[in-house]
Design a protein around this motif. Structure first.
Motif, PDB file in Angstrom:
ATOM      1  N   ASN A 134       0.821  -1.216   0.000  1.00 45.99           N
ATOM      2  CA  ASN A 134       0.000   0.000   0.000  1.00 45.99           C
ATOM      3  C   ASN A 134       0.856   1.266   0.000  1.00 45.99           C
ATOM      4  OD1 ASN A 134      -2.451  -1.346  -0.053  1.00 45.99           O
ATOM      5  ND2 ASN A 134      -2.605  -1.472   2.171  1.00 45.99           N
ATOM      6  N   LYS A 137       2.396   2.289  -3.467  1.00 44.37           N
ATOM      7  CA  LYS A 137       1.507   2.894  -4.463  1.00 44.37           C
ATOM      8  C   LYS A 137       1.820   4.375  -4.677  1.00 44.37           C
ATOM      9  CE  LYS A 137      -2.317  -0.315  -3.576  1.00 44.37           C
ATOM     10  NZ  LYS A 137      -3.691  -0.454  -3.017  1.00 44.37           N
ATOM     11  N   ASN A 140       3.356   5.543  -7.963  1.00 48.31           N
ATOM     12  CA  ASN A 140       2.527   5.738  -9.152  1.00 48.31           C
ATOM     13  C   ASN A 140       1.638   6.972  -9.041  1.00 48.31           C
ATOM     14  OD1 ASN A 140       3.427   3.328 -10.476  1.00 48.31           O
ATOM     15  ND2 ASN A 140       2.147   2.147  -9.066  1.00 48.31           N
TER      16      ASN A 140
END
Length: 231
Positions: A134, A137, A140
């Protein structure tokens, strides 16, 4: 380490380490007694305690909740080779972890690879892997600046080190010349902080074929590859 670098160009460290649903308060701790019990203060509250020009560090998961409460922040995501990261995490658990039993258990193992295997077998790896995925991420997220620990320390060469740090300073709206970057790095690289020992974690001291097998069993080698390592 990054927080210390930014403090040299005018930002203020607040000694708070945030997660999505808690914080660690380091304001009255020392390196000899790094008490860091968590306070259950959610990000929606802790983010409002940070003023412009201050630095909030943390291990924050990337989701709609965190993006919403950090939407007005300049976000910088720092990542590193997961082998070194695991060694650093293990050393933290051994020396300063809140789990006294785990701390004593690791301290009583002399052989470093054996210590690492025990850590990988006993640490909450399922939870760790979920939160790791998590957090990754952020890489991105188009509004977040990304820089690796290895780039900060110059592992990829001085030219890349300077260029990435110059881009970082531009991202946080700091006007600085390349010639000043070495002066800043010389002030902070070997200085200890509560989360930076002043020297590198060398994973090779803790590694053997058994540890590597466990690392791959957890599929951390695949995650490492997505970050540009092991390629």
């Amino acid at each position: 380490l990054l927080s210390k670098i930014l403090s040299k160009v005018g930002f203020e460290e607040v000694q708070i380490n945030a997660q999505n649903y808690s914080i660690m308060d380091y304001r009255w701790t020392t390196m000899d007694d790094p008490l860091n019990l968590p306070y259950h203060i959610q990000l929606e509250i802790s983010s409002k305690m940070i003023l412009p020009g201050q630095i909030l560090t943390g291990h924050i998961e990337c989701n709609d909740y965190s993006k919403n409460h950090l939407k007005d922040f300049k976000k910088v995501f720092v990542y590193r080779n997961l082998r070194d990261g695991l060694v650093s995490l293990m050393r933290h658990a051994e020396n300063w972890g809140n789990n006294v039993y785990e701390r004593k258990m690791l301290q009583n193992i002399d052989l470093k690879p054996k210590k690492m295997i025990k850590f990988l077998d006993t640490y909450k790896m399922t939870e760790f892997l979920k939160t790791l995925q998590n957090r990754l991420k952020w890489i991105n997220d188009s509004s977040t600046f990304h820089i690796s620990f290895e780039e900060i320390l110059g592992d990829l060469g001085k030219e890349i080190q300077h260029e990435k740090l110059f881009q970082l300073f531009e991202f946080v709206d700091v006007d600085i010349h390349h010639k000043n970057i070495d002066d800043i790095l010389n002030q902070v690289i070997n200085s200890k902080t509560l989360t930076w020992s002043g020297k590198r974690s060398n994973y090779l001291d803790y590694w053997n074929s058994e540890v590597e097998s466990k690392f791959c069993e957890l599929e951390l080698d695949k995650i490492n590859s997505t970050l540009g390592f092991d390629n």
